[in-house]
Motif scaffolding. Structure first.
Motif, PDB file in Angstrom:
ATOM      1  N   ARG A   1     -23.688 -53.752   8.509  1.00 28.05           N
ATOM      2  CA  ARG A   1     -25.158 -53.850   8.474  1.00 28.05           C
ATOM      3  C   ARG A   1     -25.635 -54.936   9.438  1.00 28.05           C
ATOM      4  NH1 ARG A   1     -24.444 -51.841   3.080  1.00 28.05           N
ATOM      5  NH2 ARG A   1     -24.285 -53.875   2.079  1.00 28.05           N
ATOM      6  N   LEU A   2     -24.862 -56.025   9.523  1.00 29.51           N
ATOM      7  CA  LEU A   2     -25.223 -57.058  10.503  1.00 29.51           C
ATOM      8  C   LEU A   2     -25.103 -56.506  11.930  1.00 29.51           C
ATOM      9  CD1 LEU A   2     -26.108 -60.019  10.973  1.00 29.51           C
ATOM     10  CD2 LEU A   2     -23.678 -60.621  11.131  1.00 29.51           C
ATOM     11  N   TRP A   3     -24.045 -55.760  12.192  1.00 27.19           N
ATOM     12  CA  TRP A   3     -23.878 -55.142  13.516  1.00 27.19           C
ATOM     13  C   TRP A   3     -25.116 -54.306  13.862  1.00 27.19           C
ATOM     14  CZ3 TRP A   3     -20.172 -54.795  17.532  1.00 27.19           C
ATOM     15  CH2 TRP A   3     -19.025 -55.572  17.360  1.00 27.19           C
ATOM     16  N   ARG A   4     -25.543 -53.449  12.915  1.00 22.43           N
ATOM     17  CA  ARG A   4     -26.712 -52.581  13.178  1.00 22.43           C
ATOM     18  C   ARG A   4     -27.950 -53.393  13.486  1.00 22.43           C
ATOM     19  NH1 ARG A   4     -27.045 -46.552  10.718  1.00 22.43           N
ATOM     20  NH2 ARG A   4     -24.893 -46.150  11.241  1.00 22.43           N
ATOM     21  N   LYS A   5     -28.161 -54.437  12.671  1.00 24.28           N
ATOM     22  CA  LYS A   5     -29.349 -55.265  12.814  1.00 24.28           C
ATOM     23  C   LYS A   5     -29.373 -55.930  14.206  1.00 24.28           C
ATOM     24  CE  LYS A   5     -30.863 -59.320  10.217  1.00 24.28           C
ATOM     25  NZ  LYS A   5     -32.188 -59.210   9.632  1.00 24.28           N
ATOM     26  N   VAL A   6     -28.263 -56.574  14.543  1.00 23.96           N
ATOM     27  CA  VAL A   6     -28.200 -57.319  15.803  1.00 23.96           C
ATOM     28  C   VAL A   6     -28.325 -56.376  16.996  1.00 23.96           C
ATOM     29  CG1 VAL A   6     -26.692 -58.755  17.243  1.00 23.96           C
ATOM     30  CG2 VAL A   6     -26.856 -59.200  14.779  1.00 23.96           C
ATOM     31  N   VAL A   7     -27.593 -55.263  16.960  1.00 23.73           N
ATOM     32  CA  VAL A   7     -27.604 -54.341  18.094  1.00 23.73           C
ATOM     33  C   VAL A   7     -28.999 -53.715  18.249  1.00 23.73           C
ATOM     34  CG1 VAL A   7     -26.618 -52.179  18.983  1.00 23.73           C
ATOM     35  CG2 VAL A   7     -25.119 -53.942  18.047  1.00 23.73           C
ATOM     36  N   GLN A   8     -29.634 -53.391  17.122  1.00 25.98           N
ATOM     37  CA  GLN A   8     -30.996 -52.855  17.170  1.00 25.98           C
ATOM     38  C   GLN A   8     -31.950 -53.856  17.819  1.00 25.98           C
ATOM     39  OE1 GLN A   8     -31.430 -51.638  13.147  1.00 25.98           O
ATOM     40  NE2 GLN A   8     -32.372 -49.698  13.664  1.00 25.98           N
ATOM     41  N   GLU A   9     -31.792 -55.112  17.464  1.00 27.82           N
ATOM     42  CA  GLU A   9     -32.655 -56.161  18.037  1.00 27.82           C
ATOM     43  C   GLU A   9     -32.489 -56.287  19.552  1.00 27.82           C
ATOM     44  OE1 GLU A   9     -32.560 -58.903  14.039  1.00 27.82           O
ATOM     45  OE2 GLU A   9     -31.975 -59.857  15.941  1.00 27.82           O
ATOM     46  N   LEU A  10     -31.233 -56.149  20.014  1.00 32.32           N
ATOM     47  CA  LEU A  10     -30.983 -56.301  21.460  1.00 32.32           C
ATOM     48  C   LEU A  10     -31.500 -55.108  22.262  1.00 32.32           C
ATOM     49  CD1 LEU A  10     -27.356 -57.743  21.650  1.00 32.32           C
ATOM     50  CD2 LEU A  10     -29.524 -58.960  21.558  1.00 32.32           C
TER      51      LEU A  10
END
Ligand code: IPM
Ligand code: MG
Length: 370
Positions: free
Chosen positions: A195-204
């Protein structure tokens, strides 16, 4: 160009395949007037046998001082069958990745037209597959705290925003230079790290408006990779999923003996086949050196030696076209060894035109190459 290359052949088939990659790099240096020096060092089971340590201090220091590292393979059946062994060959590779902070592992998956029928998958499904896998290499479950007792065990999977961001940027940038498509593979329906991966990648993603970002669960990706591999351009994923997915991807290409990789950061770069040590096949002349040779081509890419890398790839293509390949791919000739493949590729680099003439003889069995 002057390059100081650390060579870590490792275990099993590692030394045989690495010797061919070194041969190819020497031929390239000769042809293009570069000065490549090679420094050998122990790692893995062979290092345990001689020093008791899978990653001796001397090896770390040779690698730290090198411009690039060429790595063979690691592992030994002796340790695979002993779950209690505290010192294990793989620790050599994992500690090396961690101590040099080689966080980005890049694994190209390309279906060669000449090898389409070597895959156990249908030709129409795999034709034109060209995927670049960005596997995070220094975090996740591989490196979290580990506990093992007789009746319980745990491996912690941990990721920080920083660890995700730095590889995600590289994967976005790679997508920009290709078809502009990035797929994050995770298990966000079950894992907090995902879930952290999704959040961070979405932000970038907003920094890369020309890249189309997709998300896929690992279980689904494992299936999609086999039934429709052409849908992928760049895949970004964490350590463990990347390990499994990249090995699965080798089925598309026809043999795991063809898949190369680069593990990089700003300061260091290591190049290695994705395959293991396969102790049972060592010293029989049957190990496919192409993954190691293509890893050497990635080394040349890394230093901007584009023409040199292209020539290596051209030589590899030719060897595949002419069935100058080891038995994992060869149904035409039964006498082509690891060394002969290396010799052929070296010969092509030294003299592409002349080698062309020799091809006719190869079919007649008259060439000195065979
Ligand atoms: C790889 C290998 C390694 C890994 C092993 C040898 C520890 O499978 O490079 O894919 O799991 O990373
Ligand atoms: Mg693996």
């Amino acid at each position: 160009m002057k390059l100081n290359i650390a060579v870590l052949p490792g275990d099993g088939i590692g030394p045989e395949v690495t010797a061919q990659a070194v041969k190819v790099l020497k031929a390239i240096a000769m042809e293009f007037g570069h000065l490549f020096t090679f420094n050998k060092a122990f790692v893995g089971a062979s290092a345990i046998d001689t020093t008791g340590n899978p990653l001796p201090e001397e090896t770390i220091s040779i690698c730290q001082n090198a411009d690039a590292i060429l790595f063979g393979a690691i592992g030994s059946p002796k340790y695979d069958m002993d779950p209690d062994a505290e010192v294990r060959p793989e620790q050599g590779l994992l500690r090396l990745r961690k101590s040099l902070d080689l966080y980005a592992n890049i694994r190209p998956v390309i279906a060669y037209e000449d090898l389409l029928n070597k895959s156990s998958l249908k030709v129409k499904q795999i034709r034109d597959t060209n995927i670049l896998i960005y596997r995070e290499l220094t975090g996740g479950i591989y490196f979290g705290e580990k506990k093992l007792s007789n009746d319980s065990a745990s491996d912690i999977c941990e990721y920080s925003r920083f660890e995700i961001e730095r590889i995600a940027h590289l994967a976005f940038k790679a997508a920009q230079t290709r078809k502009g498509k990035l797929t994050l593979v995770d298990k966000a329906n079950a894992l907090a790290t995902s879930r952290l991966w999704r959040k961070v990648v979405q932000e970038l993603a907003s920094q890369y408006p020309n890249v189309e970002l997709n998300f896929m669960y690992i279980d689904n990706a494992a299936m999609e990779l086999i039934i429709n591999p052409r849908q992928f351009d760049v895949i970004l994923t964490e350590n463990m999923f990347g390990d499994i997915l990249s090995e699965e991807a080798s089925v598309i290409v026809g043999s795991i003996g063809l898949l190369a990789s680069a593990s990089i950061n700003d300061k260091h770069a290591m190049f290695e086949p994705i395959h293991g040590a396969y102790g049972k096949f060592a010293n029989k002349g049957i190990a496919n050196p192409i993954a190691s040779i293509l890893s050497a081509a990635m080394l040349l890419d890394h230093f901007g030696l584009d023409k040199e890398a292209a020539l290596v790839r051209q030589a590899v293509d030719k060897s595949l076209k002419l069935h100058i390949t080891t038995p994992d791919l060869n149904t035409k000739y039964d006498n082509i060894t690891t060394t002969k493949v290396g010799d052929f590729i070296e010969d092509f680099i030294n003299n592409p035109e002349e080698t062309n003439l020799n091809f006719k003889n190869i079919h007649l069995g008259q060439s000195t190459i065979i």
